[in-house]
Design an enzyme around this catalytic site. Structure first.
Site, PDB file in Angstrom:
ATOM      1  N   ARG A 178       0.825  -1.216   0.000  1.00  0.00           N
ATOM      2  CA  ARG A 178       0.000   0.000   0.000  1.00  0.00           C
ATOM      3  C   ARG A 178       0.855   1.261   0.000  1.00  0.00           C
ATOM      4  O   ARG A 178       0.537   2.246   0.662  1.00  0.00           O
ATOM      5  CB  ARG A 178      -0.972  -0.001   1.185  1.00  0.00           C
ATOM      6  CG  ARG A 178      -1.894  -1.212   1.236  1.00  0.00           C
ATOM      7  CD  ARG A 178      -2.776  -1.314  -0.001  1.00  0.00           C
ATOM      8  NE  ARG A 178      -3.615  -2.497   0.041  1.00  0.00           N
ATOM      9  CZ  ARG A 178      -3.314  -3.669  -0.514  1.00  0.00           C
ATOM     10  NH1 ARG A 178      -2.187  -3.817  -1.201  1.00  0.00           N
ATOM     11  NH2 ARG A 178      -4.121  -4.694  -0.421  1.00  0.00           N
ATOM     12  N   SER A 228     -11.454  -2.211   2.110  1.00  0.00           N
ATOM     13  CA  SER A 228     -10.820  -2.457   3.409  1.00  0.00           C
ATOM     14  C   SER A 228     -10.375  -1.125   4.004  1.00  0.00           C
ATOM     15  O   SER A 228      -9.637  -0.366   3.372  1.00  0.00           O
ATOM     16  CB  SER A 228      -9.611  -3.377   3.250  1.00  0.00           C
ATOM     17  OG  SER A 228     -10.004  -4.641   2.773  1.00  0.00           O
ATOM     18  N   GLU A 298      -6.137   2.539   5.618  1.00  0.00           N
ATOM     19  CA  GLU A 298      -5.779   2.576   4.196  1.00  0.00           C
ATOM     20  C   GLU A 298      -6.353   3.833   3.551  1.00  0.00           C
ATOM     21  O   GLU A 298      -5.773   4.372   2.616  1.00  0.00           O
ATOM     22  CB  GLU A 298      -6.360   1.349   3.470  1.00  0.00           C
ATOM     23  CG  GLU A 298      -5.507   0.119   3.528  1.00  0.00           C
ATOM     24  CD  GLU A 298      -5.942  -0.921   2.506  1.00  0.00           C
ATOM     25  OE1 GLU A 298      -6.441  -0.534   1.432  1.00  0.00           O
ATOM     26  OE2 GLU A 298      -5.763  -2.115   2.786  1.00  0.00           O
TER      27      GLU A 298
END
Length: 303
Positions: A178, A228, A298
């Site tokens: 990420r 998510s 995230e």
């Protein structure tokens, strides 16, 4: 003179056909369906207009946000005092070699994966159900079901302040979980090239269908969300930790920890950015208190 008045004047002179949206609600452009008005919002129709606007914003010092599908953004209820440049116009795709595909930053990942399937090139199946665009996928090194952008990217064309347009090998982009070079410095993905593996279209489609089926079964796709909400902590799964802490269904206003998958915070109806941030904070505090594990979001809050 406020920056946006100067932008209006320059744009009217240099881009008379550019459609400029003023005080455009961001809840129309984020998958969470929250966010107040963006001061100015534009859809550049071509790469040349896109890069010229980036150069202008940099040179003039205008606040700037590059936006794709808005699938990993949490926009403030108070709005965004910035020029929002949407990547929708960067939507070209082409096969460039025996194993290679090039696509613009505004191409949706699902469309890109389907294009690769039709060309009988495998490797992008994991991305078919990710609700984002290529630019955001590169920015976050998006991944799912054991695949990630790092595995298939070969080259990235990007714009950086003081450098302009630059083509770089994927190895230069610091692609990690990420994370990419764009996480740490200002810049914009313009297009990317992928090195893929020859594979039958039927095999690729079967794998994408399997991933889609698993998503429908396990994820709350019927509600607005950003996918998510938290990064996977090393050695754990965020959703499992949240569920173990008894947080499924926890709610503030219209924001809720999904009953179906605890790793998702959803807009269950009428949520605000403040509601979602409150749920995120409560989940982080509770999980840390009970397990000692810090959950890192995230989703990216703007501004």
């Amino acid at each position: 003179m406020p920056w946006f008045h100067r932008f209006d004047a320059i744009a009217a002179d240099r881009f008379p056909d550019l459609d400029i949206l003023r005080e455009e609600p961001m809840d129309r452009h984020t998958t969470f369906r929250v966010g107040g008005p963006a001061r100015r919002f534009v859809y550049p129709p071509s790469l040349s207009v896109f890069t010229t606007l980036l150069e202008l914003a940099d040179g003039e010092g205008w606040p700037l946000l590059i936006l794709g599908s808005g699938s990993n953004l949490l926009a403030s209820d108070d709005g965004i005092d910035a020029l929002v440049i949407h990547t929708e116009g960067l939507n070209g795709m082409e096969r460039t070699g025996e194993r290679t595909i090039r696509a613009g930053a505004g191409v949706r990942l699902a469309r890109l994966a389907s294009f690769a399937q039709r060309e009988e090139l495998g490797g992008l199946e994991f991305s078919h159900g990710i609700p984002g665009s290529l630019g955001g996928g590169v920015y976050m090194n998006a991944g799912a079901y054991g695949g990630e952008m790092k595995q298939v990217l070969s080259f990235i064309t990007a714009w950086f302040p003081e450098e302009g347009v630059r083509r770089m090998a994927a190895e230069e982009a610091d692609l990690r979980y990420r994370h990419s070079i764009f996480s740490d410095r200002q810049g914009a993905v313009l297009e990317a090239e992928f090195l893929l593996e020859p594979r039958s279209g039927a095999e690729i489609k079967a794998l994408m269908d399997d991933f889609d089926r698993r998503r429908r079964e396990k994820q709350p796709l019927e509600y607005p969300s950003a996918g998510s909400t938290f990064k996977r902590p090393e050695g754990y799964f965020a959703g499992t930790l949240i569920e173990q802490c008894g947080l499924k269904g926890f709610r503030v206003g219209g924001a809720q920890v999904s009953e179906k998958h605890a790793g998702f915070i959803i807009n269950a109806g009428g949520a605000t950015c403040a509601d979602i941030l409150a749920v995120i904070a409560h989940v982080q505090e509770t999980v840390y208190r009970q397990t000692g594990v810090h959950l890192e979001p995230e989703v990216r809050k703007v501004p």
